[in-house]
Scaffold this motif. Structure first.
Motif, PDB file in Angstrom:
ATOM      1  N   ALA A  40      29.263  90.335  41.158  1.00 14.84           N
ATOM      2  CA  ALA A  40      30.609  89.673  41.207  1.00 14.84           C
ATOM      3  C   ALA A  40      31.582  90.367  40.660  1.00 14.84           C
ATOM      4  CB  ALA A  40      30.537  88.157  40.746  1.00 14.84           C
ATOM      5  N   PHE A  41      31.428  90.998  39.288  1.00 14.29           N
ATOM      6  CA  PHE A  41      32.468  91.714  38.622  1.00 14.29           C
ATOM      7  C   PHE A  41      32.980  92.882  39.566  1.00 14.29           C
ATOM      8  CE2 PHE A  41      33.510  95.452  36.135  1.00 14.29           C
ATOM      9  CZ  PHE A  41      34.101  94.847  35.308  1.00 14.29           C
ATOM     10  N   VAL A  42      31.901  93.628  40.296  1.00 12.82           N
ATOM     11  CA  VAL A  42      32.704  94.686  41.193  1.00 12.82           C
ATOM     12  C   VAL A  42      33.231  94.281  42.232  1.00 12.82           C
ATOM     13  CG1 VAL A  42      31.533  96.774  42.561  1.00 12.82           C
ATOM     14  CG2 VAL A  42      30.512  96.229  40.331  1.00 12.82           C
ATOM     15  N   GLY A  43      32.812  93.063  43.059  1.00  9.64           N
ATOM     16  CA  GLY A  43      33.637  92.683  44.084  1.00  9.64           C
ATOM     17  C   GLY A  43      34.760  92.237  43.911  1.00  9.64           C
ATOM     18  N   ALA A  44      34.926  91.586  42.623  1.00 10.89           N
ATOM     19  CA  ALA A  44      36.286  91.082  42.138  1.00 10.89           C
ATOM     20  C   ALA A  44      37.389  92.196  41.972  1.00 10.89           C
ATOM     21  CB  ALA A  44      36.027  90.373  40.902  1.00 10.89           C
ATOM     22  N   CYS A  45      36.605  93.324  41.371  1.00  8.80           N
ATOM     23  CA  CYS A  45      37.648  94.601  41.136  1.00  8.80           C
ATOM     24  C   CYS A  45      38.112  95.263  42.597  1.00  8.80           C
ATOM     25  CB  CYS A  45      37.083  95.666  40.482  1.00  8.80           C
ATOM     26  SG  CYS A  45      36.596  95.314  38.670  1.00  8.80           S
ATOM     27  N   VAL A  46      37.025  95.471  43.562  1.00  4.98           N
ATOM     28  CA  VAL A  46      37.278  95.882  44.755  1.00  4.98           C
ATOM     29  C   VAL A  46      38.382  95.023  45.660  1.00  4.98           C
ATOM     30  CG1 VAL A  46      36.394  96.542  46.859  1.00  4.98           C
ATOM     31  CG2 VAL A  46      35.003  97.338  44.974  1.00  4.98           C
ATOM     32  N   GLY A  47      38.293  93.728  45.708  1.00  8.32           N
ATOM     33  CA  GLY A  47      38.787  92.914  46.520  1.00  8.32           C
ATOM     34  C   GLY A  47      40.397  92.856  45.724  1.00  8.32           C
ATOM     35  N   PHE A  48      40.341  93.056  44.285  1.00  9.24           N
ATOM     36  CA  PHE A  48      41.785  92.784  43.770  1.00  9.24           C
ATOM     37  C   PHE A  48      42.531  94.105  44.058  1.00  9.24           C
ATOM     38  CE2 PHE A  48      44.772  93.650  40.100  1.00  9.24           C
ATOM     39  CZ  PHE A  48      45.395  92.319  40.262  1.00  9.24           C
ATOM     40  N   LEU A  49      41.738  95.349  44.235  1.00  9.76           N
ATOM     41  CA  LEU A  49      42.136  96.551  44.636  1.00  9.76           C
ATOM     42  C   LEU A  49      42.871  96.717  45.948  1.00  9.76           C
ATOM     43  CD1 LEU A  49      42.520  99.206  43.074  1.00  9.76           C
ATOM     44  CD2 LEU A  49      40.291 100.053  44.322  1.00  9.76           C
ATOM     45  N   TRP A  50      42.611  95.654  46.730  1.00 13.89           N
ATOM     46  CA  TRP A  50      43.272  95.589  48.181  1.00 13.89           C
ATOM     47  C   TRP A  50      44.764  95.092  47.802  1.00 13.89           C
ATOM     48  CZ3 TRP A  50      41.323  96.205  53.152  1.00 13.89           C
ATOM     49  CH2 TRP A  50      42.042  95.657  53.928  1.00 13.89           C
ATOM     50  N   TYR A  51      45.133  94.398  46.862  1.00 13.13           N
ATOM     51  CA  TYR A  51      46.477  94.145  46.590  1.00 13.13           C
ATOM     52  C   TYR A  51      46.998  94.778  45.344  1.00 13.13           C
ATOM     53  CZ  TYR A  51      45.023  90.125  49.407  1.00 13.13           C
ATOM     54  OH  TYR A  51      44.663  89.111  50.261  1.00 13.13           O
ATOM     55  N   ASN A  52      46.248  95.532  44.509  1.00 16.87           N
ATOM     56  CA  ASN A  52      46.692  96.164  43.466  1.00 16.87           C
ATOM     57  C   ASN A  52      46.985  97.705  43.569  1.00 16.87           C
ATOM     58  OD1 ASN A  52      45.680  97.367  40.164  1.00 16.87           O
ATOM     59  ND2 ASN A  52      47.295  96.208  40.628  1.00 16.87           N
ATOM     60  N   ALA A  53      46.411  98.185  44.807  1.00 14.35           N
ATOM     61  CA  ALA A  53      46.690  99.667  45.136  1.00 14.35           C
ATOM     62  C   ALA A  53      48.005  99.912  45.199  1.00 14.35           C
ATOM     63  CB  ALA A  53      45.690  99.985  46.308  1.00 14.35           C
ATOM     64  N   TYR A  54      48.444 101.121  45.212  1.00 11.19           N
ATOM     65  CA  TYR A  54      49.945 101.619  45.323  1.00 11.19           C
ATOM     66  C   TYR A  54      50.254 101.388  46.760  1.00 11.19           C
ATOM     67  CZ  TYR A  54      54.034 104.191  45.669  1.00 11.19           C
ATOM     68  OH  TYR A  54      55.219 104.751  45.735  1.00 11.19           O
ATOM     69  N   PRO A  55      51.408 100.769  47.067  1.00  7.44           N
ATOM     70  CA  PRO A  55      52.285 100.206  46.224  1.00  7.44           C
ATOM     71  C   PRO A  55      51.626  98.621  45.770  1.00  7.44           C
ATOM     72  CG  PRO A  55      53.404 100.089  48.147  1.00  7.44           C
ATOM     73  CD  PRO A  55      52.153 100.884  48.604  1.00  7.44           C
ATOM     74  N   ALA A  56      51.495  98.494  44.583  1.00  5.89           N
ATOM     75  CA  ALA A  56      50.970  97.062  44.304  1.00  5.89           C
ATOM     76  C   ALA A  56      51.901  95.957  44.793  1.00  5.89           C
ATOM     77  CB  ALA A  56      50.854  97.166  42.725  1.00  5.89           C
ATOM     78  N   GLN A  57      51.148  94.939  45.029  1.00  9.38           N
ATOM     79  CA  GLN A  57      51.800  93.598  45.369  1.00  9.38           C
ATOM     80  C   GLN A  57      51.439  92.579  44.255  1.00  9.38           C
ATOM     81  OE1 GLN A  57      49.228  93.918  49.576  1.00  9.38           O
ATOM     82  NE2 GLN A  57      50.786  92.136  49.429  1.00  9.38           N
ATOM     83  N   VAL A  58      50.629  93.127  43.203  1.00 11.17           N
ATOM     84  CA  VAL A  58      50.462  92.227  42.013  1.00 11.17           C
ATOM     85  C   VAL A  58      49.761  93.088  40.945  1.00 11.17           C
ATOM     86  CG1 VAL A  58      47.925  91.378  42.781  1.00 11.17           C
ATOM     87  CG2 VAL A  58      49.376  90.047  41.277  1.00 11.17           C
ATOM     88  N   PHE A  59      50.099  92.580  39.786  1.00 12.43           N
ATOM     89  CA  PHE A  59      49.447  93.253  38.480  1.00 12.43           C
ATOM     90  C   PHE A  59      48.578  92.398  37.870  1.00 12.43           C
ATOM     91  CE2 PHE A  59      53.988  95.271  38.415  1.00 12.43           C
ATOM     92  CZ  PHE A  59      53.652  96.576  39.265  1.00 12.43           C
ATOM     93  N   MET A  60      47.480  92.771  37.407  1.00  5.63           N
ATOM     94  CA  MET A  60      46.658  91.984  36.662  1.00  5.63           C
ATOM     95  C   MET A  60      47.107  91.342  35.277  1.00  5.63           C
ATOM     96  SD  MET A  60      43.628  94.456  35.223  1.00  5.63           S
ATOM     97  CE  MET A  60      43.135  95.170  36.669  1.00  5.63           C
ATOM     98  N   GLY A  61      47.936  92.237  34.645  1.00  8.66           N
ATOM     99  CA  GLY A  61      48.339  91.608  33.740  1.00  8.66           C
ATOM    100  C   GLY A  61      47.612  91.852  32.570  1.00  8.66           C
ATOM    101  N   ASP A  62      47.686  91.259  31.117  1.00  8.11           N
ATOM    102  CA  ASP A  62      46.856  91.277  30.226  1.00  8.11           C
ATOM    103  C   ASP A  62      45.438  90.211  30.407  1.00  8.11           C
ATOM    104  OD1 ASP A  62      48.187  92.912  28.910  1.00  8.11           O
ATOM    105  OD2 ASP A  62      48.496  91.899  27.109  1.00  8.11           O
ATOM    106  N   THR A  63      45.893  89.114  31.260  1.00  8.06           N
ATOM    107  CA  THR A  63      44.610  88.391  31.767  1.00  8.06           C
ATOM    108  C   THR A  63      43.614  88.921  32.447  1.00  8.06           C
ATOM    109  OG1 THR A  63      46.456  86.753  32.329  1.00  8.06           O
ATOM    110  CG2 THR A  63      44.359  86.196  33.248  1.00  8.06           C
ATOM    111  N   GLY A  64      43.628  89.909  33.151  1.00 10.09           N
ATOM    112  CA  GLY A  64      42.750  90.549  33.753  1.00 10.09           C
ATOM    113  C   GLY A  64      42.165  92.095  33.001  1.00 10.09           C
ATOM    114  N   SER A  65      43.267  92.805  32.288  1.00  9.31           N
ATOM    115  CA  SER A  65      42.752  93.959  31.715  1.00  9.31           C
ATOM    116  C   SER A  65      41.974  93.869  30.481  1.00  9.31           C
ATOM    117  CB  SER A  65      43.934  94.702  31.421  1.00  9.31           C
ATOM    118  OG  SER A  65      44.713  94.128  30.493  1.00  9.31           O
TER     119      SER A  65
END
Length: 419
Positions: free
Chosen positions: A298-323
């Protein structure tokens, strides 16, 4: 929860759901957790991004003179909520949540996610660029490290398997939990589960290191090994969590690096939790660890899925909530699979990024005191900003850091047989 629910239907009401038997296999539940986390991060992610845009929860950009920084202004932040949801929901559905390792990593996810959320909330809604005071972040990380270290050291379900040869007895630093009976194979091999503060150490013959050896030279001090162990857990969780937080400065950088490290830890969890693989690779077998593979999927899937929107140019940032959560999860997983001494290798990017900030600040203060003028080792810290100042495009920097992480992970896995 689905695992328990289907078992309950079968045992209490004699109801067998078609396909329910598949839930007995970890490989099936790992696959389902991975697919669901991808679906949540991709589908729910789009809705959360739109919500953040409507609420005008955008990133406040500091003027650092970096290429492309003005285009990031107003990009939705606090996207770490997507990652947290994509980790927690599949884990609750497909894992045996009574497993000590599962609830421990869920605690890490929620605990550091809340600390990061508070930091982002203060930055966005209170218009305070400093966010949550550093001392409160450290206090939260120390508190989590204390819980994780205490649980791993004292909980009777956190054990490793030992083979007894002939009349061999357990070492002085090992003890048997009363609720773990001895196992005897068809070949007559005797295995016992023991409580012992050991971990994997690379490049040595027996591949193991016991924390009791750090103070064994002091007569009678071995009974205080738990103090040393818990302090090490606190230090590493704090360091890796902050390292991931510092790395989150370019589109897709921290997300991609974390996902790759997650694959590495997933491999360790699977082979260490499978007695056949553990025996073949001659590594320690950790009972009940296989269930952790579901969380890591689930951790890996969450990172890969989030990368869809976070890859350049980012549509969203994870912020400290994620990092903050990503770093803390990685550190906790490393301790659970007893590979924390390998963190400097597979978390090499996090380590270098953190060291670059520490060295830059230290050198600046030193030269200011000595020469009256502060000097810098790098054009800017963390290290990824240094490369930006050199003229590299941020997408190239992110991809190259991913490649470095892949090489570090491959080398880490190879250490299993390098002795």
């Amino acid at each position: 929860m689905l695992y328990y629910f289907l078992n309950y239907l079968k045992t209490e009401f004699k109801i067998s759901v078609i396909g329910g038997g598949m839930f007995q296999f970890i490989t099936f539940r790992v696959t389902m957790a991975l697919l669901l986390s991808l679906a949540i991060s991709l589908l729910l992610g789009k809705r959360i991004i739109r919500l953040l845009q409507r609420k005008q929860i955008g990133e406040t950009i500091r003027e650092l003179g970096l290429q492309g920084e003005t285009s990031k202004k107003g990009t939705p932040t606090m996207g770490g909520l997507i990652i947290l949801a994509a980790i927690i929901i599949p884990t609750l559905l497909f894992a045996q949540v009574a497993n000590v390792y599962i609830w421990l990593v869920l605690l890490c996810t929620i605990w550091l996610g809340l600390i990061g959320f508070l930091d982002d909330y203060i930055k966005v809604f209170k218009k305070n660029k400093e966010g949550l005071a550093g001392r409160f972040k450290i206090l939260g990380q120390v508190g989590l490290g204390l819980i994780v270290g205490t649980t791993l050291y004292f909980n009777n379900d956190v054990v490793v398997s030992r083979e007894l040869m002939g009349t061999q007895k357990l070492a002085a630093y090992e003890r048997r939990p009363t609720n773990h009976p001895e196992r005897v194979t068809r070949e007559g091999q005797r295995f016992v589960d023991v409580k012992t503060p050991i971990t994997t150490i690379p490049f040595v013959k027996n591949h193991e290191f016991n924390y009791a050896k750090l103070i064994s030279w002091i007569p009678g001090a071995e009974k205080y090994t738990f103090v040393i162990y818990i302090l090490i857990v606190i230090f590493i969780i704090t360091a890796v969590s902050n390292g991931a937080n510092i790395t989150d400065g370019l589109d897709g950088l921290a997300t991609g690096v974390s996902g790759i490290i997650g694959v590495c830890l997933g491999i360790f969890a699977y082979v260490s939790g499978n007695i056949q693989f553990a025996e073949y690779l001659n590594i320690m077998y950790i009972p009940n660890l296989g269930e952790l593979s579901i969380f890591i999927a689930a951790f890996v899937g969450a990172c890969v899925g989030f990368l869809w929107y976070n890859a350049y140019p980012a549509q969203v940032f994870m912020g400290d909530t994620g990092s903050l959560a990503l770093g803390g999860i990685i550190a906790a997983l490393a301790f659970i699979v007893r590979k924390e001494l390998l963190i400097p290798i597979f978390c090499g990017v996090f380590l270098v990024e953190l060291l670059s900030v520490m060295l830059q600040v230290s050198y600046f203060k030193y030269t200011k005191k000595k020469y009256g003028e502060g000097r810098r080792l790098l054009k800017m810290s963390p290290l990824h900003h240094h490369y930006q100042k050199l003229g590299y495009h941020e997408s190239k920097i992110s991809v190259r850091f991913w490649i470095v992480t892949i090489m570090c992970v491959v080398f880490t896995i190879a250490t299993l047989k390098m002795r």
